[in-house]
Design a protein around this motif. Structure first.
Motif, PDB file in Angstrom:
ATOM      1  N   TYR A 190       0.847  -1.209   0.000  1.00  0.00           N
ATOM      2  CA  TYR A 190       0.000   0.000   0.000  1.00  0.00           C
ATOM      3  C   TYR A 190       0.874   1.247   0.000  1.00  0.00           C
ATOM      4  N   LYS A 231       1.085   3.744  -3.221  1.00  0.00           N
ATOM      5  CA  LYS A 231       0.685   5.131  -2.971  1.00  0.00           C
ATOM      6  C   LYS A 231       1.817   6.092  -3.330  1.00  0.00           C
ATOM      7  N   LEU A 256       2.233   6.323  -7.168  1.00  0.00           N
ATOM      8  CA  LEU A 256       1.182   7.129  -7.796  1.00  0.00           C
ATOM      9  C   LEU A 256       1.422   8.619  -7.583  1.00  0.00           C
ATOM     10  N   MET A 290      -1.790  10.486  -9.849  1.00  0.00           N
ATOM     11  CA  MET A 290      -2.964  10.930  -9.103  1.00  0.00           C
ATOM     12  C   MET A 290      -2.528  11.853  -7.983  1.00  0.00           C
ATOM     13  N   GLY A 333      -9.195   8.829  -4.401  1.00  0.00           N
ATOM     14  CA  GLY A 333      -8.914   7.972  -5.550  1.00  0.00           C
ATOM     15  C   GLY A 333      -7.588   7.242  -5.409  1.00  0.00           C
ATOM     16  N   THR A 334      -6.571   7.945  -4.936  1.00  0.00           N
ATOM     17  CA  THR A 334      -5.253   7.337  -4.722  1.00  0.00           C
ATOM     18  C   THR A 334      -5.328   6.275  -3.644  1.00  0.00           C
ATOM     19  N   THR A 375      -7.207   3.137  -5.016  1.00  0.00           N
ATOM     20  CA  THR A 375      -6.401   2.415  -6.009  1.00  0.00           C
ATOM     21  C   THR A 375      -5.251   1.660  -5.355  1.00  0.00           C
ATOM     22  N   ALA A 376      -4.495   2.346  -4.492  1.00  0.00           N
ATOM     23  CA  ALA A 376      -3.347   1.719  -3.835  1.00  0.00           C
ATOM     24  C   ALA A 376      -3.787   0.596  -2.900  1.00  0.00           C
ATOM     25  N   ALA A 403      -4.933  -2.608  -4.897  1.00  0.00           N
ATOM     26  CA  ALA A 403      -3.752  -3.320  -5.404  1.00  0.00           C
ATOM     27  C   ALA A 403      -3.063  -4.073  -4.265  1.00  0.00           C
ATOM     28  N   VAL A 447      -9.364  -1.835   1.204  1.00  0.00           N
ATOM     29  CA  VAL A 447      -9.844  -0.498   0.814  1.00  0.00           C
ATOM     30  C   VAL A 447     -10.454   0.219   2.016  1.00  0.00           C
TER      31      VAL A 447
END
Length: 322
Positions: free
Chosen positions: A213, A217, A220, A226, A231-232, A235-236, A239, A306
């Motif tokens: 993570y 992060k 990105l 980003m 949103g970041t 996404t991170a 993944a 998340v």
């Protein structure tokens, strides 16, 4: 600073654990699919004597009917529907009290320790190298798992209970009752059954989840893909959840089976340990059995990760002034 990391991580973990508990329960049930029920061996047929016999009468041997094929493994949606139909909607939250206790002990410890190590090892004005993040995750995960193992055993048993026939169910009233009954009936050591597996899994999960993570992060943000925002974080964290699920699923399957096995006085336990369980599982069900429950694992690990990190980022904002 150190204590704040424990509080922030604990709050985020409890929120994430409770919100994804039904997916975790389905995962446990799927991991137990195909496991042979270890019952005492019946008396061999050739040792059984008939109650009466006909002298000088030859009865031809008839071939025994073929055994029915093993039940097909079903998917997470089917498992979830079956649980609701047979046990009720509330069954999806079986063992949630153990989840809360587990997150309070295990995740609070691992998140807080990881935060402390990250702060201590981070190079001045730069991000911590990936190798250091992984090492911090391994240490934090191992210690957290050792602390939270009793709640983990209770959670697995409470989640698995509904799949057993009524006469064989443990029927724990809650996590405290589960821990109390295990201590009385099987000894205090039973609370740490599968602890080596729990520690190994937690080290893998924490190292892959938290380290990846932070790494995703940072990538990105550094590459300006980003901005630092929701949103970041989503996404991170998704993944990171995928990486953690792939890395940890085989250990998780073995852990679930070892923790759930019934050990009765005077009888041989189904498994003599993690390696024995792994070998028996592969021999009976094939190597891909170690990835049983992978779809609900990723379905749970993704949302869990998340919710965990999005909540953590928000909690950090709230606690920033403290």
């Amino acid at each position: 600073m150190g204590v704040k990391g424990f509080v922030e991580g604990g709050i985020a973990s409890i929120v994430a654990g409770c919100s994804t508990h039904p997916l975790d329960l389905i995962k446990v049930r799927m991991q137990l699919q195909g496991e042979k029920v270890h019952a005492p061996n019946p008396q061999p047929i050739h040792n059984l004597r008939p109650a009466f016999a006909f002298n000088n009468l030859h009865v031809p041997h008839s071939s025994a009917p073929p055994l029915p094929p093993p039940p097909r493994a079903v998917g997470p949606i089917s498992v979830g529907i079956r649980i609701v139909q047979s046990e009720g909607l509330a069954a999806l939250y079986s063992g949630v009290s153990a989840t809360v206790l587990r997150q309070t002990l295990y995740s609070t410890t691992r998140m807080g320790l990881y935060d402390m190590l990250k702060t201590k090892w981070a190079q001045e004005n730069s991000n911590m190298p990936l190798a250091h993040k992984i090492l911090a995750g391994l240490i934090a995960g191992g210690i957290g798992a050792a602390v939270g193992n009793p709640a983990d055993v209770a959670m697995v048993r409470m989640q698995a209970d509904g799949r057993l026939p009524s006469a064989q169910r443990r029927n724990y009233k809650g996590v405290v009752d589960a821990i109390s009954q295990m201590s009385k009936q099987e000894g205090v050591a039973s609370l740490w059954r599968g602890s080596a597996l729990t520690v190994n899994r937690a080290m893998i999960v924490t190292a892959s989840q938290l380290a990846s993570y932070d790494q995703f992060k940072e990538m990105l943000l550094e590459k300006n893909v980003m901005n630092d925002g929701l949103g970041t974080h989503v996404t991170a964290s998704f993944a990171a959840g995928f990486v953690a699920a792939v890395a940890s699923n085989p250990v998780d399957v073995i852990k679930t089976r070892v923790m759930n096995m019934k050990v009765e006085a005077g009888s041989v336990p189904p498994y003599n340990g993690a390696l024995d369980c792994a070998l028996k599982t592969i021999k009976a069900e094939g190597p891909m059995a170690l990835y049983k429950g992978f779809i609900p694992t990723i379905s749970r690990q993704g949302p869990f990760t998340v919710v965990l990190f999005v909540t953590l980022e928000q909690v950090r904002k709230v606690f920033k002034e403290f």
